[in-house]
Design a protein around this motif. Structure first.
Motif, PDB file in Angstrom:
ATOM      1  N   VAL A 189     101.264  24.311  99.267  1.00 48.32           N
ATOM      2  CA  VAL A 189     100.655  24.404  97.942  1.00 48.32           C
ATOM      3  C   VAL A 189      99.455  23.462  97.932  1.00 48.32           C
ATOM      4  N   SER A 190      98.268  23.996  97.688  1.00 49.41           N
ATOM      5  CA  SER A 190      97.063  23.171  97.628  1.00 49.41           C
ATOM      6  C   SER A 190      96.552  23.112  96.200  1.00 49.41           C
ATOM      7  N   VAL A 191      95.970  21.981  95.845  1.00 50.06           N
ATOM      8  CA  VAL A 191      95.498  21.753  94.480  1.00 50.06           C
ATOM      9  C   VAL A 191      94.082  21.200  94.531  1.00 50.06           C
ATOM     10  N   GLY A 192      93.236  21.691  93.634  1.00 45.37           N
ATOM     11  CA  GLY A 192      91.880  21.175  93.504  1.00 45.37           C
ATOM     12  C   GLY A 192      91.577  20.877  92.050  1.00 45.37           C
ATOM     13  N   LEU A 193      90.905  19.765  91.792  1.00 43.05           N
ATOM     14  CA  LEU A 193      90.510  19.389  90.439  1.00 43.05           C
ATOM     15  C   LEU A 193      89.020  19.634  90.286  1.00 43.05           C
ATOM     16  N   ASP A 194      88.654  20.512  89.348  1.00 44.00           N
ATOM     17  CA  ASP A 194      87.260  20.917  89.211  1.00 44.00           C
ATOM     18  C   ASP A 194      86.421  19.944  88.385  1.00 44.00           C
ATOM     19  N   SER A 195      87.068  19.217  87.489  1.00 48.16           N
ATOM     20  CA  SER A 195      86.314  18.394  86.553  1.00 48.16           C
ATOM     21  C   SER A 195      85.715  17.160  87.232  1.00 48.16           C
ATOM     22  N   ARG A 196      84.527  16.771  86.783  1.00 46.71           N
ATOM     23  CA  ARG A 196      83.861  15.575  87.310  1.00 46.71           C
ATOM     24  C   ARG A 196      84.683  14.338  86.961  1.00 46.71           C
TER      25      ARG A 196
ATOM     26  N   VAL B 101      92.373  22.731  86.716  1.00 49.18           N
ATOM     27  CA  VAL B 101      93.152  22.573  87.944  1.00 49.18           C
ATOM     28  C   VAL B 101      93.274  23.925  88.627  1.00 49.18           C
ATOM     29  N   ARG B 102      92.946  23.962  89.921  1.00 46.01           N
ATOM     30  CA  ARG B 102      93.112  25.175  90.725  1.00 46.01           C
ATOM     31  C   ARG B 102      94.292  24.995  91.666  1.00 46.01           C
ATOM     32  N   ILE B 103      95.182  25.983  91.689  1.00 42.72           N
ATOM     33  CA  ILE B 103      96.398  25.913  92.508  1.00 42.72           C
ATOM     34  C   ILE B 103      96.470  27.138  93.406  1.00 42.72           C
ATOM     35  N   ASN B 104      96.739  26.924  94.691  1.00 43.65           N
ATOM     36  CA  ASN B 104      96.956  28.016  95.641  1.00 43.65           C
ATOM     37  C   ASN B 104      98.286  27.784  96.337  1.00 43.65           C
ATOM     38  N   ALA B 105      99.150  28.794  96.299  1.00 43.19           N
ATOM     39  CA  ALA B 105     100.484  28.665  96.893  1.00 43.19           C
ATOM     40  C   ALA B 105     100.816  29.912  97.695  1.00 43.19           C
TER      41      ALA B 105
ATOM     42  N   ALA C 271      97.302  32.363  93.356  1.00 44.62           N
ATOM     43  CA  ALA C 271      96.145  31.519  93.066  1.00 44.62           C
ATOM     44  C   ALA C 271      95.997  31.441  91.552  1.00 44.62           C
ATOM     45  N   ALA C 272      95.998  30.221  91.013  1.00 42.28           N
ATOM     46  CA  ALA C 272      95.930  30.054  89.559  1.00 42.28           C
ATOM     47  C   ALA C 272      94.849  29.052  89.194  1.00 42.28           C
ATOM     48  N   SER C 273      94.283  29.241  88.019  1.00 43.66           N
ATOM     49  CA  SER C 273      93.302  28.312  87.473  1.00 43.66           C
ATOM     50  C   SER C 273      93.723  27.984  86.045  1.00 43.66           C
ATOM     51  N   LEU C 274      94.047  26.706  85.799  1.00 34.89           N
ATOM     52  CA  LEU C 274      94.506  26.250  84.486  1.00 34.89           C
ATOM     53  C   LEU C 274      93.438  25.362  83.876  1.00 34.89           C
TER      54      LEU C 274
ATOM     55  N   ASP D 197     100.670  15.433  80.224  1.00 33.27           N
ATOM     56  CA  ASP D 197     101.967  15.708  79.590  1.00 33.27           C
ATOM     57  C   ASP D 197     102.313  17.193  79.617  1.00 33.27           C
ATOM     58  N   GLY D 198     101.514  17.996  80.360  1.00 34.54           N
ATOM     59  CA  GLY D 198     101.869  19.399  80.559  1.00 34.54           C
ATOM     60  C   GLY D 198     101.145  20.389  79.679  1.00 34.54           C
ATOM     61  N   ARG D 199     100.244  19.936  78.808  1.00 35.84           N
ATOM     62  CA  ARG D 199      99.502  20.863  77.957  1.00 35.84           C
ATOM     63  C   ARG D 199      98.369  21.522  78.728  1.00 35.84           C
ATOM     64  N   THR D 200      98.065  22.776  78.373  1.00 36.49           N
ATOM     65  CA  THR D 200      96.889  23.466  78.899  1.00 36.49           C
ATOM     66  C   THR D 200      96.337  24.355  77.788  1.00 36.49           C
ATOM     67  N   SER D 201      95.069  24.752  77.950  1.00 29.75           N
ATOM     68  CA  SER D 201      94.495  25.699  76.995  1.00 29.75           C
ATOM     69  C   SER D 201      94.607  27.128  77.518  1.00 29.75           C
TER      70      SER D 201
END
Length: 241
Positions: A50-57, A71-75, A88-91, A97-101
């Motif tokens: 499972v790889s994770v990438g953070l897009d925000s500066r 947050v980009r997730i690839n599993a 592949a997900a993009s949140l 605390d687990g919130r997302t839009s």
């Protein structure tokens, strides 16, 4: 000279602060990515990579204030309903605390896996792609003539339907409706009805929105609803960040 030294010292001080902030961000970001990867692996129930990438500066430093950003997730190796998927997900607007839009996700089923899920009536026709459509290829008749069936894909809340639309054989392309009117092709026409693949119950907040063929397999597209802090319970709660 003293003024120049003062300016130089101030400049070096600013560089040192900026460098320290950057190093801190890298360290914190690595920790955040590690935690998100662990949470994603738990919720997706996979022991594969499972790889994770953070897009925000400066996402690492932002995490110290409770926000992460996009947050980009690839599993890989995610199993659902006896089928292995790559996800592949993009949140968006993720908080610690687990919130997302909300967000989007794509689950890709390899064509070999898809062949095992198609109903028995499609035996002898192998799923793949022509670069744009999902196609079924195989042979027909006693002479084993090669045939290519082009399909259209439709989705419902919990299923994907593969509907043959045209058939190409010996350089000629016919619609499936025309094929059924040819006595010599009656056997093939009978094998080309729509095939529906049930994907089962989706996680809370996920909605199937479409499907398309890719080089790697059949891709299922999902829309992910916004999530409130602590909304999920049960097994998912033990996977919290």
């Amino acid at each position: 000279m003293n003024k120049r030294r003062t300016l130089l010292a101030a400049s070096l001080g600013l560089v040192a602060v900026a460098a320290a902030a950057t190093v801190t961000d890298i360290v914190v970001e690595h920790k955040v990515e590690h935690r998100v990867a662990g949470t994603a692996a738990c919720r997706l129930d996979t022991h594969e990579t499972v790889s994770v990438g953070l897009d925000s500066r400066l996402a690492g430093l932002r995490a110290l204030t409770g926000t992460v950003g996009t947050v980009r997730i690839n599993a890989s190796g995610v199993r659902r309903q006896g089928t292995e998927l790559d996800v592949a997900a993009s949140l968006h607007d993720v908080s610690t605390d687990g919130r997302t839009s909300g967000g989007t996700a794509t689950a890709t089923v390899a064509y070999g896996q898809l062949a095992e899920r198609l109903p028995a009536g499609a035996d002898g026709l192998t799923p793949g792609t022509d670069g744009k459509h999902l196609v079924l290829t195989g042979t027909v008749g006693s002479l084993g003539l090669p045939v290519t069936v082009t399909t259209t894909l439709t989705t419902t809340a919990h299923a994907v339907t593969v509907a043959p639309s045209t058939v190409s054989v010996l350089g000629q392309t016919l619609s499936v409706d025309d094929l059924s009117s040819l006595p010599a092709a009656a056997g093939l026409a009978g094998r080309l009805g729509p095939r529906t693949v049930d994907i089962g119950t989706l996680p809370a907040g996920a909605r199937l929105t479409g499907a398309h063929a890719t080089a790697d397999g059949l891709a299922l597209d999902f829309r992910l609803a916004p999530a409130a802090a602590g909304r999920t319970g049960g097994a998912a709660a033990s996977c919290a960040l």
